[in-house]
Structure formats: C-alpha cells, structure tokens
Design a protein around this motif. Structure first.
Motif, PDB file in Angstrom:
ATOM      1  N   LEU A   8       0.690  -1.106  -0.100  1.00  0.00           N
ATOM      2  CA  LEU A   8       0.061   0.006   0.124  1.00  0.00           C
ATOM      3  C   LEU A   8       0.776   1.402  -0.012  1.00  0.00           C
ATOM      4  O   LEU A   8       0.607   2.213  -0.592  1.00  0.00           O
ATOM      5  CB  LEU A   8      -0.924  -0.249   1.129  1.00  0.00           C
ATOM      6  N   LEU A   9       1.879   1.406   0.869  1.00  0.00           N
ATOM      7  CA  LEU A   9       2.727   2.277   0.995  1.00  0.00           C
ATOM      8  C   LEU A   9       3.632   2.563  -0.336  1.00  0.00           C
ATOM      9  O   LEU A   9       3.606   3.566  -0.833  1.00  0.00           O
ATOM     10  CB  LEU A   9       3.866   2.183   2.088  1.00  0.00           C
ATOM     11  N   GLU A  12       0.756   3.725  -3.021  1.00  0.00           N
ATOM     12  CA  GLU A  12      -0.064   4.594  -3.007  1.00  0.00           C
ATOM     13  C   GLU A  12       0.995   6.091  -2.838  1.00  0.00           C
ATOM     14  O   GLU A  12       0.557   7.151  -3.510  1.00  0.00           O
ATOM     15  CB  GLU A  12      -0.904   4.946  -1.783  1.00  0.00           C
ATOM     16  N   GLU A  36      -0.542  12.611   3.473  1.00  0.00           N
ATOM     17  CA  GLU A  36      -0.426  11.264   2.709  1.00  0.00           C
ATOM     18  C   GLU A  36      -0.848  10.261   3.958  1.00  0.00           C
ATOM     19  O   GLU A  36      -1.299   9.289   3.322  1.00  0.00           O
ATOM     20  CB  GLU A  36       0.842  10.977   2.458  1.00  0.00           C
ATOM     21  N   ILE A  40      -3.389   7.014   3.256  1.00  0.00           N
ATOM     22  CA  ILE A  40      -3.220   6.064   3.805  1.00  0.00           C
ATOM     23  C   ILE A  40      -4.290   5.189   4.466  1.00  0.00           C
ATOM     24  O   ILE A  40      -4.711   4.167   4.361  1.00  0.00           O
ATOM     25  CB  ILE A  40      -1.853   5.795   4.481  1.00  0.00           C
ATOM     26  N   GLU A  43      -7.410   4.332   2.540  1.00  0.00           N
ATOM     27  CA  GLU A  43      -7.133   3.324   1.781  1.00  0.00           C
ATOM     28  C   GLU A  43      -7.223   1.965   2.791  1.00  0.00           C
ATOM     29  O   GLU A  43      -7.951   0.939   2.271  1.00  0.00           O
ATOM     30  CB  GLU A  43      -5.815   3.156   0.931  1.00  0.00           C
ATOM     31  N   CYS A  44      -6.747   2.186   3.851  1.00  0.00           N
ATOM     32  CA  CYS A  44      -6.805   0.897   4.709  1.00  0.00           C
ATOM     33  C   CYS A  44      -8.245   0.701   5.326  1.00  0.00           C
ATOM     34  O   CYS A  44      -8.635  -0.421   5.286  1.00  0.00           O
ATOM     35  CB  CYS A  44      -5.932   1.199   5.913  1.00  0.00           C
TER      36      CYS A  44
END
Length: 75
Positions: A8-9, A12, A36, A40, A43-44
């Motif tokens: 993810l990191l 994204e 940012e 995140i 998104e999580c």
C-alpha cells in the motif's frame, strides 16, 4: 499483514520498498506527511472494511504500529 501495508505504501506513495520495515517511522524515515497519512488511512479503511478513529491514528509512529493495529481490528 506487513506485506499488504508495505505494498500500500509503495503503490500509493511511491515509497522505495527497501525502506519499508516494521521499525521504519512513517514521518522521519519514510517522509510521510499528514495528508499522505490520511490517504493511507482511508485506503486501509476501504481495503479492510474498518474505521480508524483519530485517537488510534495518533499511535501510528512506525509501520509496525500500523500492522499491529490492523491485525487487531481487521477480520
């Protein structure tokens, strides 16, 4: 869970995968800013179908903190 957070990191925020370790600090090591971090978190929340409280967010210092939290609350 670590691999999911790492990916993810990387996806994204275009962070170098070699920099993402459990001990890496989100701000000082990875250079993640508050906007940012919010991205995140969203998104999580979407990926794991959870809600992350602002109070919990303050405990996210390292990648490991995020992984431990997600392992605890994501089913």
């Amino acid at each position: 869970m670590f691999e999911k957070v790492k990916q993810l990191l990387v996806d994204e925020l275009s962070i170098n995968p070699d920099d993402v370790t459990l001990q890496a600090e989100l701000v000082s090591d990875l250079g993640i800013n508050s906007i940012e971090l919010a991205e995140i978190v969203m998104e999580c929340e979407n990926q794991f179908n959870i809600t992350i409280d602002d109070d919990d967010l303050r405990s996210f210092v390292t990648v490991g903190d995020v992984v431990e939290y997600l392992e605890r609350v994501a089913q």
